[in-house]
Design an enzyme around this catalytic site. Sequence first.
Site, PDB file in Angstrom:
ATOM      1  N   ASP A 182       0.895  -1.170  -0.205  1.00 53.89           N
ATOM      2  CA  ASP A 182      -0.017  -0.006  -0.101  1.00 53.89           C
ATOM      3  C   ASP A 182       0.861   1.300   0.058  1.00 53.89           C
ATOM      4  O   ASP A 182       2.074   0.944   0.338  1.00 53.89           O
ATOM      5  CB  ASP A 182      -0.752  -0.094   1.327  1.00 53.89           C
ATOM      6  CG  ASP A 182      -1.910   1.168   1.242  1.00 53.89           C
ATOM      7  OD1 ASP A 182      -2.432   1.683   0.039  1.00 53.89           O
ATOM      8  OD2 ASP A 182      -1.828   1.556   2.391  1.00 53.89           O
ATOM      9  N   ASP A 205      -1.614  -0.815   5.964  1.00 54.30           N
ATOM     10  CA  ASP A 205      -1.903  -0.437   7.472  1.00 54.30           C
ATOM     11  C   ASP A 205      -2.969  -0.896   8.002  1.00 54.30           C
ATOM     12  O   ASP A 205      -3.456  -0.443   9.153  1.00 54.30           O
ATOM     13  CB  ASP A 205      -2.050   1.295   7.438  1.00 54.30           C
ATOM     14  CG  ASP A 205      -2.918   1.736   6.137  1.00 54.30           C
ATOM     15  OD1 ASP A 205      -3.694   0.917   5.856  1.00 54.30           O
ATOM     16  OD2 ASP A 205      -2.981   2.851   6.029  1.00 54.30           O
TER      17      ASP A 205
END
Length: 1140
Positions: free
Chosen positions: A467, A828
């Site tokens: 990400d 995350d």
Amino acid sequence: MILAFFLFPFLFFFFFATHQNAQGYKWVRWRAWLCHLMAVLSLGVLLIVFHWRPRLSLLARCRPCPLGLADFVLIRDSCGHYHVAEVLTEDFALYIEATEWRDTVQLYQDKKTLLRYYLFEGLRYIWLDRKAAFCLVSVLNEDWTCKDLHGFKNGLSHLEQNLRRQVYGPNVIDVPVKSYFQLLIEEVLNPFYFFQLFSMVLWTVDEYYYYSTSIFLISFFSIGISLYEIRKQRVILHNMARLVTNVTVIRKTGEQANVSSEELVPGDCICLPKDGQLMPCDAALLAGECLVNEGMLTGESVPVLKTPLLSSEKKYISDVDRKHTLFCGTQLIQAKGGGSGDVGAVAVVTGTGFFTAKGNLVSSILYPQPINFRFYRDAAKFLVILGFFAFIGTVYSFVILSHYNMSWFELVVRVLDIVTIVVPPALPTAITIGTIYAQHRLKKQGIFCISPPRINVCGKVSLFCFDKTGTLTEEGLDVWGVVEGGSAGFSDVVSDPSLLPPGPMISCMACCHTLVLLQGQPIGDPLELKMFKSTGWTLQESGEDGGALDAEFGGQRVLAVMRRPPRLLPFHSTSEPVAIVQRFPFSSALQRMSVVTVACGGRSALAFMKGSPEMVASLCRQETVPPEFSKKLSSFSSEGLRVLALSYKPMDTSTDLSAAERGEVEKDMQFLGLLMMRNLVKPESAEVIRTLRLAKLRTVMVTGDNIRTAVSIAQRCGMVRADEGLIFVEATACTAQTTPTLRFTVEDREGTFVTAQVIDVFFLYQGDFGYHLAISGSSFAALCNHFPEHLPKVLMRATVFARMAPDQKTQLVKEFQKLNYRVGMCGDGANDCGALRAADAGVSLSEAEASIASPFTSKTENISCVPLLIREGRCSLVTAFSLFRYMAVYSMIQFCSVLILYTVSTNLGDLQFFFTDVVLVTLLAIVMGKGGPSEKLSPCRPPANLFALPVLGSLFIHISVIILGQIVALFITKSQDWYIPLNSTIFGTANLPNMENTGIFSLSGFQYIFMAVVVTKGHPHKKLLYHNLIFLCLLFVQFAVMTCLVLYPGPFFRKIMQLYDFTDLNFKMLLVALAALNFLICFLLIDVGALKYLCCLCPKHPSKKKFKHLNSLLCDPSVPSWPPLNQTLYSSEYTAIGIN
């Protein structure tokens, strides 16, 4: 019978997965009684077989029947494994009103109805006549619309609530905690422990008391520790999963009742307290706003604001409407605006028990999907091969021993003893030692694992997805500047938004967010917090004086008020406060959020929207969008800035603004300008990406941000080097006016197009992989739907995936896995949960010690944990490989020793077995895995194929040399002048001590030691041998002890070990020299020389991995160049239709 017995342990590998289809079976009484009789006659063996194979138990006791009449259901999962569930029935002894919900359920119309259901993996399946099948009970509410949920606002009657409770069951995520006795029975009935129990009984009968006692003690402590850990983990999971609290429920009569959360059912309307609580169910928010901490589910520590679900005909889906959904297990921090008194908000229950988000995650822990990993599959097959050798050994032993004058009982005991030697009962435990050490080392580094078998899988990861925001880049963003825009173009950049004059631009930045006050401080999304603070405005929420605020803004129901301090106003100018009356939270799928605001007195109303520039511009009136919009956006994004677009439009104040629908608000907007935020790359990111690329590990960025911003970050962190080209993939979906198209375009650093001829100069089509593809989420969706033939090639060369929705991230991971990549994912935890769980190695960057959002959780808030995890995975896999080889060689050493000694009418003594198995082999196996991983990631991955020619070839040569060495030791012993032949009329330990036994035992003891050195080499994935000091010291100690037993055993040890007293020192030195020669041959000539020769002999077969085959095709100069640059491609299906 013997072969069947030692194959029992292998059945253990094939018993767990998930539900796919079911078959009905009816109980047959006479069959059941016959099975009871056979169980008694077989002394319980039949019951044990039924325990291992539930399908056989069902087939023996029942007959097939239609599902609607079944007493039991045979469930076959996706892996072909079978499970048995009992069908339960309940009577409805009450009158049921003919409600619309009851028509959906379609139970019986009688006054007394019968509910048939079964439980499998915590989920309830009920029988539906309409579908003539058992279906998940959640199917009853899967078609609810948002309007249906608002219809439950008045609550359920007692009658409806009781009916639903019987159908849905109690609202509890029950993780059963079994007693120690139950766990003991289950553990002992495990095929491997049962095999150990059989072995100990056999050794006791054979009078191997020391050895059987030692194995019993080891097994006892092993089982005890295992039971303690299992029960401890179950208690922790039980306490984490089970949540029972008191909840206020609204009844249909209008009264409010305080009930236990166990009684909640889908459709119940609940009141949420202002000061918050733990959510005991999934619920859709109908009134009020809630601030929720979803860290337990997502690992995201930032509280999330939940807003009411609007009434519409749209189908309610919790994942899509997550901004309006309160998930079970999350912490409700505060609720407001939904009622009077202590009522902060109102919600309707949509899921209970295991049919909640928390229940789904707990279920994934209790019933994990089987790991399709080649090493584990090969290990099971290799055990079968060892079983084949055991069968040969039993036949040979039977033929040899039948010549001696011994009873049939003693003959059977001797023959079966071979099985316990060839198939070591401790083998499955031994190969997990490396994983245990790796898990402990990872924990010390702040990486927590809830699925230890995944550690070995990490060793084979070939592609890692990252990400962007919060993973590759810093979580916090700094406002870089704003530019106002309109039909005339863009203004100059304003670096400090607080200096903007009063108007829609500054008001949009101050109001378009979902921030709330907690203890007087604004909290919420970090991006929105930075944006709001940059304006200098203050936030006021409606509290006890909510009525006064409503009156100040024309009687509108106010959620929050934004005020601009006078000190920030230009001279002689004024700025009125603005009140938010409606919020539409940000959605990753929609790529935008919006609010509806009113001015003082309700004189005017404005709607503000912010989101991705492309999405916002598409929802604005085109005449308000600056002509150079695309160029300006490309310019800012290329600098690595996070760009948001802002827009607004006037609203009609005569309508109910709090009930405005999102679709009406977010259309025909007026473009305001762009907000740029700087997102700095974390200092560790570039070095980690460089490390992974040097190790030949492919890295991919998967983000929801703008494609050019993503490309800029990819270039800055090293995913795309300066000397590598970049090609943009643009695919469009089918519309009423157009057909799907696909185009590959190239732009240089300034954003101008480059021709295909120029690209060829940079050798983008050569095998050095000199170009990367970048694709957006919309193009990825069109590519999957309309150009599937190009999808694998795009996946092979794409490095940047931008504007990807959460479900698209999950789909991307699965598409990579279809190409046979072992995929890692690092995020995350917020929008990456699906991808993290779908990946082979999902790593969540979270402050939580252990998150159930992914198999691995790292407290380190950067990607430096990724190389560490891969190194530990490779070390663990290499260790498991070494231990497997060692246990196989150990069993064959002892197998050969026993067969040779059987041939000459003797055997190993009790303490000799104890010494070799416990003092030598067990201790070596325990400390062999302590060596840590190499400090550097190697470009080659460790093998996972136990049946590769180098592996099998080296094992075969090692075993051959070992057998030859033992035979040579026997002949050397017999060739001595002082040799005394054995008494052939006596067999076994009665012949001890004797020369043959002592010679074979002496050499085999050295073989156990030096083979541990031979197989433990793990370079370059594991530290060299001298780093494992405990293992090295143990080797020296054991070598010294063994040397003393051969050269100077002493009267005491010679007696208890039943060793023959050789007086010829030269002969004893010859045995030590023979052992040294055996070691040199195995270590130098075989593992260093012959193994490399075998690797050279091994033909280079084309890889079975699809991505390697596809890569070779793309690099083949004889294949037409791909991708076709600056050409518009059309979908083949639409082209065929056009031609027809």
